[in-house]
Structures are given as structure tokens and as C-alpha cells.
Scaffold this motif. Structure first.
Motif, PDB file in Angstrom:
ATOM      1  N   MET A   1       0.827  -1.194   0.000  1.00  0.00           N
ATOM      2  CA  MET A   1       0.000   0.000   0.000  1.00  0.00           C
ATOM      3  C   MET A   1       0.866   1.250   0.000  1.00  0.00           C
ATOM      4  SD  MET A   1      -2.985  -0.931   2.755  1.00  0.00           S
ATOM      5  CE  MET A   1      -3.483   0.804   2.816  1.00  0.00           C
ATOM      6  N   ASP A   2       0.423   2.238  -0.764  1.00  0.00           N
ATOM      7  CA  ASP A   2       1.093   3.538  -0.782  1.00  0.00           C
ATOM      8  C   ASP A   2       0.369   4.444   0.211  1.00  0.00           C
ATOM      9  OD1 ASP A   2       2.613   5.704  -1.349  1.00  0.00           O
ATOM     10  OD2 ASP A   2       1.638   6.171  -3.265  1.00  0.00           O
ATOM     11  N   VAL A   3       0.833   4.432   1.462  1.00  0.00           N
ATOM     12  CA  VAL A   3       0.156   5.157   2.538  1.00  0.00           C
ATOM     13  C   VAL A   3       0.789   6.533   2.691  1.00  0.00           C
ATOM     14  CG1 VAL A   3      -0.506   5.131   4.965  1.00  0.00           C
ATOM     15  CG2 VAL A   3      -0.332   2.982   3.694  1.00  0.00           C
ATOM     16  N   SER A   4      -0.011   7.560   2.543  1.00  0.00           N
ATOM     17  CA  SER A   4       0.495   8.927   2.664  1.00  0.00           C
ATOM     18  C   SER A   4       0.641   9.314   4.135  1.00  0.00           C
ATOM     19  CB  SER A   4      -0.461   9.902   1.966  1.00  0.00           C
ATOM     20  OG  SER A   4      -1.713   9.919   2.629  1.00  0.00           O
ATOM     21  N   LEU A   5       1.403  10.366   4.364  1.00  0.00           N
ATOM     22  CA  LEU A   5       1.569  10.875   5.725  1.00  0.00           C
ATOM     23  C   LEU A   5       0.230  11.326   6.303  1.00  0.00           C
ATOM     24  CD1 LEU A   5       3.395  11.737   8.073  1.00  0.00           C
ATOM     25  CD2 LEU A   5       3.740  13.936   6.903  1.00  0.00           C
ATOM     26  N   THR A   6      -0.625  11.869   5.437  1.00  0.00           N
ATOM     27  CA  THR A   6      -1.946  12.311   5.887  1.00  0.00           C
ATOM     28  C   THR A   6      -2.770  11.156   6.431  1.00  0.00           C
ATOM     29  OG1 THR A   6      -1.957  14.086   4.230  1.00  0.00           O
ATOM     30  CG2 THR A   6      -4.082  13.459   5.189  1.00  0.00           C
ATOM     31  N   LEU A   7      -2.724  10.014   5.717  1.00  0.00           N
ATOM     32  CA  LEU A   7      -3.478   8.842   6.173  1.00  0.00           C
ATOM     33  C   LEU A   7      -2.925   8.309   7.490  1.00  0.00           C
ATOM     34  CD1 LEU A   7      -5.685   6.802   5.725  1.00  0.00           C
ATOM     35  CD2 LEU A   7      -4.128   5.472   4.277  1.00  0.00           C
ATOM     36  N   TRP A   8      -1.597   8.323   7.623  1.00  0.00           N
ATOM     37  CA  TRP A   8      -0.991   7.904   8.890  1.00  0.00           C
ATOM     38  C   TRP A   8      -1.479   8.792  10.033  1.00  0.00           C
ATOM     39  CZ3 TRP A   8       1.319   3.825  10.773  1.00  0.00           C
ATOM     40  CH2 TRP A   8       2.013   2.932   9.935  1.00  0.00           C
ATOM     41  N   VAL A   9      -1.458  10.093   9.803  1.00  0.00           N
ATOM     42  CA  VAL A   9      -1.878  11.042  10.843  1.00  0.00           C
ATOM     43  C   VAL A   9      -3.347  10.837  11.194  1.00  0.00           C
ATOM     44  CG1 VAL A   9      -2.248  13.476  11.383  1.00  0.00           C
ATOM     45  CG2 VAL A   9      -0.130  12.756  10.271  1.00  0.00           C
ATOM     46  N   LEU A  10      -4.196  10.699  10.183  1.00  0.00           N
ATOM     47  CA  LEU A  10      -5.625  10.495  10.422  1.00  0.00           C
ATOM     48  C   LEU A  10      -5.881   9.198  11.187  1.00  0.00           C
ATOM     49  CD1 LEU A  10      -7.169  11.622   6.998  1.00  0.00           C
ATOM     50  CD2 LEU A  10      -7.266  12.830   9.195  1.00  0.00           C
ATOM     51  N   THR A  11      -5.139   8.155  10.844  1.00  0.00           N
ATOM     52  CA  THR A  11      -5.307   6.872  11.533  1.00  0.00           C
ATOM     53  C   THR A  11      -4.935   6.986  13.002  1.00  0.00           C
ATOM     54  OG1 THR A  11      -4.823   5.661   9.483  1.00  0.00           O
ATOM     55  CG2 THR A  11      -4.626   4.449  11.556  1.00  0.00           C
ATOM     56  N   ILE A  12      -3.796   7.608  13.270  1.00  0.00           N
ATOM     57  CA  ILE A  12      -3.345   7.756  14.657  1.00  0.00           C
ATOM     58  C   ILE A  12      -4.296   8.658  15.441  1.00  0.00           C
ATOM     59  CG2 ILE A  12      -1.491   8.670  16.113  1.00  0.00           C
ATOM     60  CD1 ILE A  12       0.477   7.792  13.921  1.00  0.00           C
ATOM     61  N   VAL A  13      -4.758   9.735  14.811  1.00  0.00           N
ATOM     62  CA  VAL A  13      -5.717  10.623  15.469  1.00  0.00           C
ATOM     63  C   VAL A  13      -7.021   9.883  15.765  1.00  0.00           C
ATOM     64  CG1 VAL A  13      -7.176  12.670  15.157  1.00  0.00           C
ATOM     65  CG2 VAL A  13      -4.753  12.757  14.546  1.00  0.00           C
TER      66      VAL A  13
END
Length: 333
Positions: free
Chosen positions: A1-13
Motif C-alpha cells: 500500500m502507498d500510505v500517505s503521511l496524511t493517512l498515517w496522521v488520520l489513523t493515529i488521530v
């Protein structure tokens, strides 16, 4: 998967928001009922299922299959953690109304430590493909060790504090009793830890030992750090409720060690085959659907045989009475 930094941040939030809601609802110390534990267990399972379905819709079948295989594997391995958590609670004589707070913070510590392990594992795998041989061999050895321990049929040992925990206790000192949910107090002019903080650290750091086999196991199912992290997060965050829900059933899962050993051994073989394939050797690789089927089948069979064996043992004890019951010779004065 090509996971963007935005998706990482949203997931953690998103995970932090769920954890905050869980903490807010259970902020008042109380004894957790089976009904409450059951509701929250279902909630976390449904959330994990919805996340997996989201992966299916937006990323396709393979990432979704890897997530579900990883989640089920981590969930089954985390059940084994509960045996040790029971010993820790008994060792520190944690009042029942404080146990949910201990588990919540302890699991959060474990999640942070596992995130570090996952980041390190992903970096190692990206640089050295031969590490799969080490992971595979380690899982096969762990599976064999589990079988040996299950055959030994040893009684539960008392929990022994690890060196890190003992060092912290010597450095800061520990109060002689619980002070509600306080983690630090002033005692004789010195700031010392309470038993509440000590047992939280015990839960969190002890989980690191379990991560030594669970992290390589999930990397055997997927090499995507995002899927590895989210599968671990959902499995761990439902662990607190599972502790209260099946705490009384743990001893009935008499074949759990055998089931986990089969799963770990299977994933170990899968890792070795993958390593050989990466080295240019033409060997068959085990697909995610096959992995998911094997893991689910082993867990179902293990649960059924465990409950049957426990029921037969209970019937035998009811018919003959517990053996070797010592006579009471001391007199209460």
C-alpha cells in the motif's frame, strides 16, 4: 500500500480519539461487569471489521485479507497475554475496581512499545531480505517451545518482576499501599511511585516479551507497516475488555498453547518459503486466503477441543471428587 503521511496522521488521530472515548467512559473506577465487557468487546471487533472492509473497498482484497489474517493472529496471541496479566494482578493485589485503569494504561504503553518494534522491523526487512530466515526459524523454535511447555503441564508460576521494573522501584521507591488512581505521592518528603504505576509498567513492559514472537508472526503475513500497526492496535485495544469477559474461561482453553504453536509454526514455514523465493529459489508460496483459512480453522478446532476436554474433566471431578485433597489439621483460634 502507498500510505500517505496524511493517512498515517488520520489513523493515529482516530485511534487516539477512540482511546480517549474509552478512557472517558471508564474514567470512574468501578468493577467491570460481564455485560459491559461484552459490549465493548463487540464494539472493538466491529470497528476492526469496518476498518478491514474499508481496506477492501479502497485498496482491494489483498490488503484487506492481510489485515484480517494479521488481526486474527494478533488477537489469538494476545489471549495468551491474559494468563500473565492475571498473574500480575494477583502479584500486586490490584483492587478489582482499579483493574480496568491498570489495563488501559498498560495496554497503551504496550502499543507505543510495539510501534517502535514495528518501525524497527519494517526498516530491517526493507534493508535485509535474509532476515525472513531468522524470523521464520525463531517462530518455528517458539512453536516447538510452546508444545514442550504444554506437554510439561506445569502449574502457573508466580509473576517475577523484570529487571527494568526492579531498577525503577529501587530508583524512585514504592508506596506501601494504593492511593486511588494516583501514580505518584509524597512520602516522608520524597516523591515515590504508587503500586498503581508499578503494575501499569509491569503490564506494558511484559507485553514486549510477547511482541518478540507476535511481531515476526504478523510480518510473515504482511510486510506493510501500516497493516501491521493497525492490526496490532485493534487487537491490543480490545484486550482490556477481553480480560474481564473471558477471565473465567481462560483455564478452560487447555489446548490454546497447541493451537498457537501450530499457527506460529505455520507462519514460520511461510516466512522461510518467502525468504527462499526472495533468494531466487523456485518454491511454492502460501497465499493470504490459505493463511487466513488455516489460522481460523486452527483456532476453531482448538476452542472446541479445549471446551470438550474441560467439560469431561469437570464431569470426572464431579463424579469422583477432587483427588489428593489434604485434610484440614490446623485449628482456628
Amino acid at each position: 500500500m502507498d500510505v500517505s503521511l496524511t493517512l498515517w496522521v488520520l489513523t493515529i488521530v482516530g485511534l487516539c480519539a477512540l482511546i480517549a472515548a474509552d478512557f472517558f467512559i471508564g474514567r470512574k473506577p468501578h468493577d467491570v461487569s460481564v455485560k459491559e465487557a461484552g459490549i465493548w468487546t463487540v464494539v472493538w471487533i466491529v470497528l476492526a471489521a469496518l476498518f478491514g472492509l474499508g481496506l477492501l473497498v479502497f485498496e482491494g482484497g489483498r490488503p484487506a485479507g492481510e489485515f484480517f489474517a494479521g488481526y486474527i493472529t494478533e488477537k489469538s496471541l494476545s489471549v495468551d497475554n491474559l494468563f500473565v496479566f492475571v498473574l500480575i494482578m494477583a502479584k500486586f493485589a490490584v483492587p478489582s475496581k482499579y483493574q480496568q485503569r491498570v489495563l488501559l494504561v498498560g495496554v497503551l504503553i504496550a502499543l507505543v512499545l510495539r510501534a517502535i518494534f514495528i518501525a524497527a522491523g519494517a526498516a530491517i526487512i526493507a534493508s535485509f531480505s535474509w532476515v525472513f530466515y531468522i524470523f521464520g526459524a525463531f517462530l518455528i523454535w517458539t512453536a516447538w517451545k510452546l508444545i514442550q511447555e504444554a506437554r510439561a503441564d506445569q502449574e502457573d508460576e508466580e509473576y517475577e518482576e523484570n529487571k527494568l521494573l526492579k531498577a525503577a522501584e529501587r530508583r524512585f521507591g514504592v508506596a506501601d499501599r494504593y492511593h486511588g488512581t494516583k501514580l505518584w505521592i509524597q512520602q516522608n518528603g520524597k516523591r515515590v511511585m504508587t503500586p498503581m504505576l508499578v503494575v501499569m509498567l509491569a503490564i506494558g513492559t511484559t507485553d514486549v516479551l510477547f511482541a518478540l514472537d507476535s511481531i515476526p508472526a504478523i510480518f510473515g503475513l504482511t510486510q506493510d507497516p501500516y497493516i501491521v500497526f493497525t492490526a496490532n492496535a485493534f487487537a491490543l485495544m480490545g484486550l482490556r475488555q477481553l480480560y474481564f469477559l473471558i477471565g473465567g474461561l481462560l483455564r478452560k482453553l487447555v489446548h490454546l498453547s497447541y493451537g498457537l504453536s501450530i499457527i506460529l509454526g505455520f507462519i514460520g514455514v511461510k516466512l522461510v518459503l518467502h525468504a527462499l523465493h526472495e533468494s531466487g529459489v523456485h518454491v511454492p508460496e502460501i497465499s493470504i486466503p490459505v493463511s487466513l483459512g488455516v489460522i481460523c480453522s486452527v483456532l476453531i478446532v482448538t476452542t472446541i477441543t479445549s471446551l470438550r476436554a474441560s467439560r469431561k474433566q469437570a464431569q470426572a471431578e464431579a463424579a469422583t471428587g477432587p483427588a489428593d485433597t489434604p485434610a484440614k489439621t490446623d485449628i482456628d483460634v
